[in-house]
Enzyme design. Structure first.
Site, mmCIF file in Angstrom:
data_model
loop_
_atom_site.group_PDB
_atom_site.id
_atom_site.type_symbol
_atom_site.label_atom_id
_atom_site.label_comp_id
_atom_site.label_asym_id
_atom_site.label_seq_id
_atom_site.Cartn_x
_atom_site.Cartn_y
_atom_site.Cartn_z
ATOM 1 N N ALA A 81 0.910 -1.115 0.009
ATOM 2 C CA ALA A 81 0.086 0.079 -0.018
ATOM 3 C C ALA A 81 0.914 1.165 -0.156
ATOM 4 O O ALA A 81 0.097 2.341 -0.332
ATOM 5 C CB ALA A 81 -1.099 -0.241 1.193
ATOM 6 N N ALA A 82 1.833 1.360 0.465
ATOM 7 C CA ALA A 82 2.714 2.658 0.732
ATOM 8 C C ALA A 82 3.145 3.024 -0.848
ATOM 9 O O ALA A 82 3.336 2.368 -1.572
ATOM 10 C CB ALA A 82 4.014 2.279 1.599
ATOM 11 N N GLY A 84 0.259 5.040 -0.604
ATOM 12 C CA GLY A 84 -1.059 5.388 -0.132
ATOM 13 C C GLY A 84 -1.663 5.809 -1.294
ATOM 14 O O GLY A 84 -3.089 6.072 -1.085
ATOM 15 N N CYS A 201 3.916 -1.202 -12.396
ATOM 16 C CA CYS A 201 4.106 -0.284 -13.251
ATOM 17 C C CYS A 201 5.473 -0.695 -14.186
ATOM 18 O O CYS A 201 6.385 0.003 -14.171
ATOM 19 C CB CYS A 201 4.573 0.909 -12.820
ATOM 20 S SG CYS A 201 5.607 0.875 -11.471
#
Ligand code: SAM
Length: 419
Positions: A81-82, A84, A201
């Site tokens: 998650a970071a 966020g 990505c």
């Protein structure tokens, strides 16, 4: 072509945009900016009214909306998650009765994640700092799991050309193996009929299509891809969607959604969450700080947390397998019979409307965010929310003859000027 700058607005902190902007077609609150402003010197950025997020990443929105009914109460895990971006986006999209578990395995990054979640202001969120194999133990628990996997990062080469020097085929191979390991570990936590949203990505097939293919051949699963408007310029491949910077307005990105077909025996828990027992006078004190909205108070070592009462059963299941590092919003710590309010309360959606506010102009706001001194001799004693254009940035305590700037040290603006 230069990479576009884009943001996503916080629906819970509506302000009119002060930038020249145009809509990102796949994200209701997403905007391209005509120029890149200095976000550091924009008080509304620090107040959490928007998140600076790449447009391709915001494709999470149409994918999630097609996979699930967002009006329902959902249990959602953002596994990687970071800092966020996806978690704040998920909080904007989920219904208030939904729970987001936002996990980041790396401790220093989990801190940044918490700061960004504080800024977003929601309290239906639990933060964990666990290896995927630990969270995989809550069998059949989540309706949606988002795995925005650590990857070789080639999709960001345009933005960060320096990253090219670190790229090599062995790194791609290593990432691909790690992605499969993460997915294998977390798969049991998805419920039957639930959706896994996988993204990277990276441009490499080994990290994108091949990983999705591996999921489909390893588990009882099916692709769950919606139709996206062809006008967006996004490429539909046999296993998901690709964003190519020369074909659309965004950076390199891959995203796919997979539905789980078979059931897991869910983990049952008799674990009970320790609920703070408050005296009548403490209840009274708290009701002066926080708007009453179906909350339970949880005592932790850091202080008192406000957590949605309706989500306590979910919290008890999670607490049986791990120790969350955040449960809702940190309100503050008791000091005798009063509260020393936490920064998270100032930035939350729910500080009590009767708390006095001190509106600061732009220059004063920047001084506040630099933890500089402010001069307001007439201000009455006590705690005040420092606001800019009505949006809270943090706390100020008036001692009568001077003001204490309570903006957190680790968040302060270090630079002195824009230039
Ligand atoms: N989802 C984030 C967002 O939108 O802001 C970006 C996530 S970033 C692409 C991938 C994250 O995975 C990093 O924060 C990294 O620390 C974390 N990570 C690294 N190794 C991991 C592992 N073995 N298991 C789970 N997460 C891992």
């Amino acid at each position: 072509m230069a990479p576009p700058t884009s943001i996503r607005q916080n629906p819970f902190k509506p302000v009119s945009l002060s930038f020249e902007a145009s809509s990102i077609p796949w994200s209701k609150q997403g905007f391209y900016l005509d120029q890149r402003p200095s976000f550091t010197f924009d008080p509304l950025f620090h107040a959490g009214t928007y998140y600076v997020q790449e447009a391709s990443s915001q494709l999470l929105e149409p994918i999630l909306s097609a996979c699930t009914d967002l009006t329902q109460p959902l249990r959602v895990l953002d596994l990687c998650a970071a800092p966020g971006g996806k978690s704040t986006h998920l909080l904007s999209l989920l219904s208030e009765n939904s729970l987001l578990v936002s996990n980041e395995v790396i401790r220093s990054r989990a801190g940044i994640l918490q700061d960004n979640l504080d800024k977003w202001g929601c309290f239906n969120v639990v933060v964990t700092q666990e290896d995927p194999s630990v969270l995989g133990r809550v069998k059949g628990f989540f309706d949606v799991i988002v795995v925005d996997a650590p990857c070789s990062g080639s999709g960001l080469f345009r933005k960060d050309p320096e990253a090219m020097t670190h790229w090599n085929p062995a790194a791609v191979e290593h990432c691909s193996g790690r992605q499969k390991r993460i997915l294998k570990d977390i798969w049991p936590a998805l419920k039957e009929g639930g959706s896994l949203i996988y993204s990277t990505c990276s441009y490499s097939q080994q990290e994108d299509e091949e990983v999705v293919h591996w999921i489909l051949s390893s588990f009882d699963a099916a692709l769950q891809l919606p139709d996206l408007s062809s006008s967006w310029g996004i490429t539909h491949t046999e296993m998901g969607f690709r964003c190519w910077p020369h074909l659309m307005k965004g950076e390199g990105f891959f995203i796919s959604a997979i539905k789980k077909k078979s059931a897991e025996a869910p983990l049952s828990s008799r674990n009970r969450v320790e609920v703070g027992k408050l005296s009548a006078s403490q209840q009274q004190t708290l009701s002066e700080w926080w708007q009453p909205v179906g909350i339970t108070w949880l005592e932790g070592t850091e202080g008192l947390w406000a957590f949605p009462s309706s989500l306590l059963p979910e919290l008890s299941v999670l607490s049986a397998i791990c120790r969350p590092i955040r449960t809702g919003t940190l309100l503050g710590a008791w000091s005798r019979n009063d509260i020393i309010p936490d920064h998270a309360l100032a930035l939350s959606r729910y500080p009590h409307p009767s708390i006095p506010r001190l509106e600061l102009d732009r220059a004063e706001s920047i001084r506040y965010l630099q933890r500089g001194t402010l001069d307001r001799p007439e201000l009455r004693k006590g705690w005040h929310l420092a606001t800019h254009l009505g949006q809270s940035m943090g706390w100020i305590k008036s001692l009568g003859n001077r003001l204490n700037n309570c903006y957190p040290k680790h968040l302060r603006i270090l630079r002195q000027s824009v230039g």
